[in-house]
Design an enzyme around this catalytic site. Structure first.
Site, PDB file in Angstrom:
ATOM      1  N   GLU A   1      73.495  14.371 -27.304  1.00  0.00           N
ATOM      2  CA  GLU A   1      73.733  15.256 -28.455  1.00  0.00           C
ATOM      3  C   GLU A   1      73.008  16.572 -28.217  1.00  0.00           C
ATOM      4  O   GLU A   1      71.801  16.597 -27.941  1.00  0.00           O
ATOM      5  CB  GLU A   1      73.231  14.643 -29.764  1.00  0.00           C
TER       6      GLU A   1
ATOM      7  N   GLU B   1      66.978  19.254 -28.261  1.00  0.00           N
ATOM      8  CA  GLU B   1      66.674  20.146 -29.389  1.00  0.00           C
ATOM      9  C   GLU B   1      65.652  21.173 -28.918  1.00  0.00           C
ATOM     10  O   GLU B   1      64.614  20.806 -28.388  1.00  0.00           O
ATOM     11  CB  GLU B   1      66.138  19.322 -30.564  1.00  0.00           C
TER      12      GLU B   1
ATOM     13  N   ASP C   1      74.900  26.404 -33.721  1.00  0.00           N
ATOM     14  CA  ASP C   1      74.590  27.669 -34.410  1.00  0.00           C
ATOM     15  C   ASP C   1      75.743  28.649 -34.209  1.00  0.00           C
ATOM     16  O   ASP C   1      76.119  28.943 -33.063  1.00  0.00           O
ATOM     17  CB  ASP C   1      73.299  28.275 -33.839  1.00  0.00           C
TER      18      ASP C   1
ATOM     19  N   LYS D   1      76.884  37.321 -36.423  1.00  0.00           N
ATOM     20  CA  LYS D   1      76.987  38.756 -36.114  1.00  0.00           C
ATOM     21  C   LYS D   1      77.610  38.946 -34.739  1.00  0.00           C
ATOM     22  O   LYS D   1      77.215  38.270 -33.781  1.00  0.00           O
ATOM     23  CB  LYS D   1      75.605  39.406 -36.129  1.00  0.00           C
TER      24      LYS D   1
ATOM     25  N   ASP E   1      81.626  24.119 -39.366  1.00  0.00           N
ATOM     26  CA  ASP E   1      82.212  24.642 -40.611  1.00  0.00           C
ATOM     27  C   ASP E   1      82.677  26.080 -40.400  1.00  0.00           C
ATOM     28  O   ASP E   1      83.221  26.677 -41.315  1.00  0.00           O
ATOM     29  CB  ASP E   1      81.143  24.662 -41.719  1.00  0.00           C
TER      30      ASP E   1
ATOM     31  N   THR F   1      75.877  14.149 -39.974  1.00  0.00           N
ATOM     32  CA  THR F   1      74.651  14.911 -39.696  1.00  0.00           C
ATOM     33  C   THR F   1      74.163  15.562 -40.998  1.00  0.00           C
ATOM     34  O   THR F   1      74.892  15.640 -41.992  1.00  0.00           O
ATOM     35  CB  THR F   1      74.897  16.029 -38.663  1.00  0.00           C
TER      36      THR F   1
ATOM     37  N   PHE G   1      73.754  18.715 -41.536  1.00  0.00           N
ATOM     38  CA  PHE G   1      74.567  19.883 -41.851  1.00  0.00           C
ATOM     39  C   PHE G   1      75.916  19.468 -42.433  1.00  0.00           C
ATOM     40  O   PHE G   1      76.419  20.117 -43.353  1.00  0.00           O
ATOM     41  CB  PHE G   1      74.733  20.788 -40.627  1.00  0.00           C
TER      42      PHE G   1
END
Ligand code: SAM
Length: 207
Positions: A37, A62, A112, A116, A148, A186, A188
């Site tokens: 992951e 991570e 992430d 921008k 998303d 998860t 999120f």
């Protein structure tokens, strides 16, 4: 009150202990399929999935110290022995330490989005990293993605399609550790479901 996070050395894989490409049989107590992951966050997926699939070995990557420590504490407290977590940047780690054709599945949930435009170059999905994922996968192995963020999802689809002859679309089924109505379970996903955000999913298989 501040939460005391414990260190569990048997859960951690330390970058400084690695010397060349990893032999997974040396880091997990039992042989089995390897799932990685990328961007583990607080390890909700890793914990539930590892308990649902005790015969699969899970490696979480991570880079943020805060989440890494939280994840190690959580996996350690539950005494889940088929999970290892490394604190490192995933792109360089894959390139330097993961052998060719050694991974059964990559899970990349809510990467992430760097909204921008000038930050798009920081996004994980680009042609170099996609090629690394493909190289590390066994034939028949999957890359599973959820986000998303519609515009990033489009970019991810474009990047994966450029590998078209070597990756084919696969059905995205809910993960074994997810709750009813969830795709991956998860943190999120749970947060965005509450906000009624649309969640995009995609799975591709290495040919
Ligand atoms: C938006 S959060 C999602 C966390 C978790 N997957 C979830 O769905 O709840 C993205 C996580 O990925 C980590 N991350 C982002 N880019 C990374 C990279 N290149 N290597 C390792 N971790 C990364 C971040 O530190 C963060 O914890």
């Amino acid at each position: 009150m501040a939460k005391i996070l414990k260190d569990y050395p048997n859960v951690c894989l330390k970058p400084e202990d690695l010397d060349g490409r990893i032999d997974f049989s040396q880091i997990f107590p039992r042989p089995g399929p390897v799932h990685i992951e990328i961007g583990t966050g607080k390890a909700t997926f890793l914990l539930n999935q590892a308990m649902a699939q005790p015969d699969v070995n899970f490696l979480g990557i991570e880079r943020a110290r805060k989440y890494y420590r939280y994840a190690v504490d959580r996996i350690g407290r539950w005494s889940v022995n088929n999970v290892r977590i490394i604190r490192t940047e995933a792109a360089a780690f894959l390139a330097d330490f993961i052998p060719d054709s050694s991974v059964d599945c990559f899970h990349v949930y809510f990467p992430d989005p760097w909204p921008k435009k000038r930050h798009h170059k920081r996004r994980f999905f680009n042609s170099t990293n996609t090629e690394q994922l493909r190289r590390c996968l066994k034939t028949g192995g999957d890359i599973r993605i959820a986000t998303d963020y519609a515009e990033y999802f489009e970019q991810i689809q474009t990047v994966l399609a450029a590998c078209n002859s070597r990756l084919e679309k696969n059905e995205f089924t809910p993960t074994a550790g997810a709750d009813k109505g969830e795709w991956v379970g998860t943190n999120f996903e749970r947060k965005y479901r509450k906000d009624r955000r649309r969640i995009h999913t995609l799975a591709v298989r290495k040919l």
